[in-house]
Write a protein that holds these residues in place. Structure first.
Motif, short mmCIF file in Angstrom:
data_model
loop_
_atom_site.label_atom_id
_atom_site.label_comp_id
_atom_site.label_asym_id
_atom_site.label_seq_id
_atom_site.Cartn_x
_atom_site.Cartn_y
_atom_site.Cartn_z
N LEU A 216 -10.72 -21.20 40.58
CA LEU A 216 -9.50 -20.79 41.26
C LEU A 216 -8.46 -21.90 41.23
N LEU A 217 -8.90 -23.12 41.53
CA LEU A 217 -7.96 -24.25 41.56
C LEU A 217 -7.50 -24.65 40.16
N GLU A 218 -8.31 -24.39 39.15
CA GLU A 218 -7.94 -24.72 37.78
C GLU A 218 -6.80 -23.84 37.26
N GLY A 219 -6.78 -22.59 37.70
CA GLY A 219 -5.74 -21.69 37.24
C GLY A 219 -5.64 -20.47 38.14
N ASN A 220 -4.49 -20.30 38.78
CA ASN A 220 -4.30 -19.14 39.64
C ASN A 220 -2.82 -18.83 39.77
N GLU A 221 -2.56 -17.60 40.14
CA GLU A 221 -1.20 -17.17 40.46
C GLU A 221 -1.25 -16.61 41.87
N PHE A 222 -0.42 -17.18 42.73
CA PHE A 222 -0.43 -16.81 44.14
C PHE A 222 1.00 -16.89 44.64
N GLU A 223 1.60 -15.72 44.87
CA GLU A 223 3.01 -15.67 45.25
C GLU A 223 3.19 -14.82 46.51
N PRO A 224 3.29 -15.46 47.66
CA PRO A 224 3.54 -14.70 48.88
C PRO A 224 4.88 -13.96 48.80
N ALA A 225 4.93 -12.78 49.40
CA ALA A 225 6.14 -11.95 49.37
C ALA A 225 7.19 -12.48 50.35
N ARG A 226 6.72 -13.11 51.39
CA ARG A 226 7.60 -13.59 52.45
C ARG A 226 8.33 -14.86 52.02
N GLU A 227 9.56 -14.99 52.49
CA GLU A 227 10.30 -16.24 52.27
C GLU A 227 10.03 -17.15 53.46
N TYR A 228 9.74 -18.41 53.17
CA TYR A 228 9.38 -19.35 54.21
C TYR A 228 10.56 -20.25 54.57
N PRO A 229 10.52 -20.82 55.78
CA PRO A 229 11.60 -21.71 56.21
C PRO A 229 11.86 -22.83 55.21
N GLY A 230 13.11 -23.12 55.03
CA GLY A 230 13.49 -24.18 54.11
C GLY A 230 13.32 -23.81 52.65
N GLY A 231 13.02 -22.54 52.40
CA GLY A 231 12.86 -22.08 51.02
C GLY A 231 11.58 -22.55 50.36
N TYR A 232 10.59 -22.95 51.17
CA TYR A 232 9.33 -23.43 50.60
C TYR A 232 8.72 -22.36 49.70
N ALA A 233 8.37 -22.77 48.47
CA ALA A 233 7.83 -21.81 47.48
C ALA A 233 6.62 -22.38 46.75
N GLY A 234 5.75 -23.06 47.49
CA GLY A 234 4.52 -23.54 46.91
C GLY A 234 4.58 -25.00 46.54
N PRO A 235 3.41 -25.53 46.23
CA PRO A 235 2.09 -24.92 46.16
C PRO A 235 1.52 -24.67 47.56
N TYR A 236 0.40 -23.93 47.61
CA TYR A 236 -0.16 -23.48 48.86
C TYR A 236 -1.60 -23.95 49.06
N LYS A 237 -1.95 -24.08 50.33
CA LYS A 237 -3.33 -24.31 50.73
C LYS A 237 -3.78 -23.03 51.43
N LEU A 238 -4.98 -22.60 51.15
CA LEU A 238 -5.47 -21.33 51.65
C LEU A 238 -6.78 -21.53 52.40
N THR A 239 -6.88 -20.93 53.57
CA THR A 239 -8.13 -20.90 54.31
C THR A 239 -8.50 -19.44 54.51
N LEU A 240 -9.74 -19.09 54.15
CA LEU A 240 -10.24 -17.72 54.31
C LEU A 240 -11.22 -17.68 55.46
#
Length: 160
Positions: free
Chosen positions: A34-58
């Protein structure tokens, strides 16, 4: 510039009881891939225009999957919650076929192993498509990312 990918993934340790070395290996491989290659694009716009990268906890919370999405600096951006009811059968089938596969690699013929592995992949692929559908409108992931996330969702459901 957007960096629409996951750079770190954690599983809620309170949810998991490791079952065996095979499952632990599956978890390590899924996270590595997963960390070697992934596409992860949240639909929501975040404060300050943050657009990745992301840390994920399941984690699993009250029978639902919670995905905590955080910025690179660990600031929580949002938590996406999806119901797991539609995943119960694929998870159960995936566990059953994985048990058969792990037993087969110890004692079956190559042809038997291949047949079981094909069935395992089919269940995994169907579950990945289901996950993509359930995330629609919340986060966009590619097929390989969905497959690896499904593996990690399964790990969260191991009860010993």
């Amino acid at each position: 510039m957007a960096d629409q990918r996951i750079i770190d993934v954690k599983l809620d340790e309170h949810t998991i009881i490791w079952r065996n070395a095979d499952i632990e290996q599956e978890r390590r491989i899924a996270i590595f891939d997963l960390l070697e290659g992934n596409e992860f694009e949240p639909a929501r716009e975040y404060p300050g225009g943050y657009a990745g990268p992301y840390k994920l906890t399941l984690r699993v919370e009250e029978g639902r999957l919670a995905l905590d999405i955080a910025a690179e600096n660990d600031t929580l951006l949002e938590t996406i919650i999806i119901g797991l009811t539609r995943f119960r059968r694929p998870i159960r089938e995936y566990f059953a076929i994985c048990d058969s596969y792990f037993q087969a690699i110890r004692q079956a013929t190559p042809q038997q192993i291949e047949t079981i592995d094909m069935a395992r992949r089919a269940i995994h692929n169907d579950a990945a498509e289901l996950l993509k559908d359930r995330l629609e409108g919340k986060v966009t992931v590619d097929f390989d990312t969905a497959r690896r996330l499904f593996t990690l969702i399964c790990v969260l459901h191991i009860k010993g």
